[in-house]
Design an enzyme around this catalytic site. Structure first.
Site, PDB file in Angstrom:
ATOM      1  N   ILE A 183       0.838  -1.193   0.000  1.00 16.68           N
ATOM      2  CA  ILE A 183       0.000   0.000   0.000  1.00 16.68           C
ATOM      3  C   ILE A 183       0.876   1.247   0.000  1.00 16.68           C
ATOM      4  O   ILE A 183       1.992   1.239   0.531  1.00 16.68           O
ATOM      5  CB  ILE A 183      -0.974  -0.016   1.214  1.00 16.68           C
ATOM      6  CG1 ILE A 183      -1.959   1.155   1.166  1.00 16.68           C
ATOM      7  CG2 ILE A 183      -0.229  -0.083   2.530  1.00 16.68           C
ATOM      8  CD1 ILE A 183      -3.112   1.049   2.161  1.00 16.68           C
ATOM      9  N   CYS A 184       0.394   2.292  -0.638  1.00 12.69           N
ATOM     10  CA  CYS A 184       1.005   3.621  -0.639  1.00 12.69           C
ATOM     11  C   CYS A 184       2.441   3.557  -1.179  1.00 12.69           C
ATOM     12  O   CYS A 184       2.678   3.023  -2.250  1.00 12.69           O
ATOM     13  CB  CYS A 184       0.923   4.213   0.768  1.00 12.69           C
ATOM     14  SG  CYS A 184       1.194   5.991   0.853  1.00 12.69           S
ATOM     15  N   ASP A 185       3.408   4.083  -0.446  1.00 15.95           N
ATOM     16  CA  ASP A 185       4.779   4.116  -0.968  1.00 15.95           C
ATOM     17  C   ASP A 185       5.429   2.740  -1.062  1.00 15.95           C
ATOM     18  O   ASP A 185       6.449   2.588  -1.730  1.00 15.95           O
ATOM     19  CB  ASP A 185       5.658   5.059  -0.153  1.00 15.95           C
ATOM     20  CG  ASP A 185       5.692   6.456  -0.771  1.00 15.95           C
ATOM     21  OD1 ASP A 185       5.189   6.633  -1.899  1.00 15.95           O
ATOM     22  OD2 ASP A 185       6.227   7.372  -0.120  1.00 15.95           O
ATOM     23  N   THR A 242       3.972   0.422  -2.696  1.00 17.18           N
ATOM     24  CA  THR A 242       3.728   0.123  -4.115  1.00 17.18           C
ATOM     25  C   THR A 242       4.753   0.845  -4.983  1.00 17.18           C
ATOM     26  O   THR A 242       5.193   0.302  -5.993  1.00 17.18           O
ATOM     27  CB  THR A 242       2.299   0.491  -4.565  1.00 17.18           C
ATOM     28  OG1 THR A 242       2.102   1.894  -4.437  1.00 17.18           O
ATOM     29  CG2 THR A 242       1.253  -0.256  -3.781  1.00 17.18           C
TER      30      THR A 242
END
Length: 191
Positions: free
Chosen positions: A99-101, A103
């Site tokens: 999730i988020c950074d 990815t």
């Protein structure tokens, strides 16, 4: 014996992105348990100020676990030592959820180039993951589940949890959908 799900954390991790899934997997009736893993055994401080003593460091993780969850945060460019763990997951077909950074980290290292995925935005991935070549596989959605990799943007903690619950078959799909609707809309729906 409960099955382990590992959540990778590093200093500055986004604690709220792991909250829903940790609570669900750690319920007494669950067949899973969450364990944290970090680059070393030092205390880890989240963005919200929680201090966590990791259960494992990357040198002593168990040989068998059910999923690796990569939580976003502020220090992903410093986490390249996790790559061998990611590689082992891919080789063994152990699911990864990012999730988020996290990815963005996967994008930078080529793990999203050939699969449908999402992230904070396509422009964000292009800017912060200069080696990213998966532009044509980017899907503008809160979460995307592709075979063994789940991706989510930073505003999708609930959707991220929903996809993990489905992938791990924690409960029937109808119950997962009901869980999601309850937490998304609450007791009282806005008019």
């Amino acid at each position: 014996m409960k099955k382990e799900v590992l959540i990778f954390i590093s200093n500055g991790y986004a604690d709220w992105e792991a909250g829903y899934i940790s609570a669900e997997l750690n319920k007494p009736e669950s067949e899973y348990k969450v364990r944290t893993v970090s680059l070393n055994s030092d205390n880890i401080k989240s963005m919200g100020g929680f201090t966590v003593i990791p259960d494992y460091n990357i040198d002593n993780i168990p040989s068998q676990f059910e999923m690796l969850i990569l939580i976003g945060g502020t220090t992903w460019k410093d986490n390249s030592a996790i790559i061998p763990v990611v590689e082992k997951c891919i080789q063994d077909r152990t699911p990864i959820a990012a999730i988020c950074d996290a990815t963005t980290f996967l994008a930078e290292h080529g793990y999203l180039d050939n699969i449908p995925h999402t992230g904070n935005s396509l422009d964000y991935l292009k800017e912060y993951a200069p080696n990213y070549k998966g532009h044509t596989n980017f899907i503008e959605k809160q979460t995307v589940s592709s075979d063994d990799i789940i991706t989510a943007n930073g505003t999708a903690a609930l959707e991220f949890t929903r996809e993990i619950l489905k992938k791990l078959k924690v409960m029937p799909v109808e119950k997962v959908d009901g869980w999601y609707t309850f937490f998304k809309n609450g007791f009282y729906q806005e008019s």
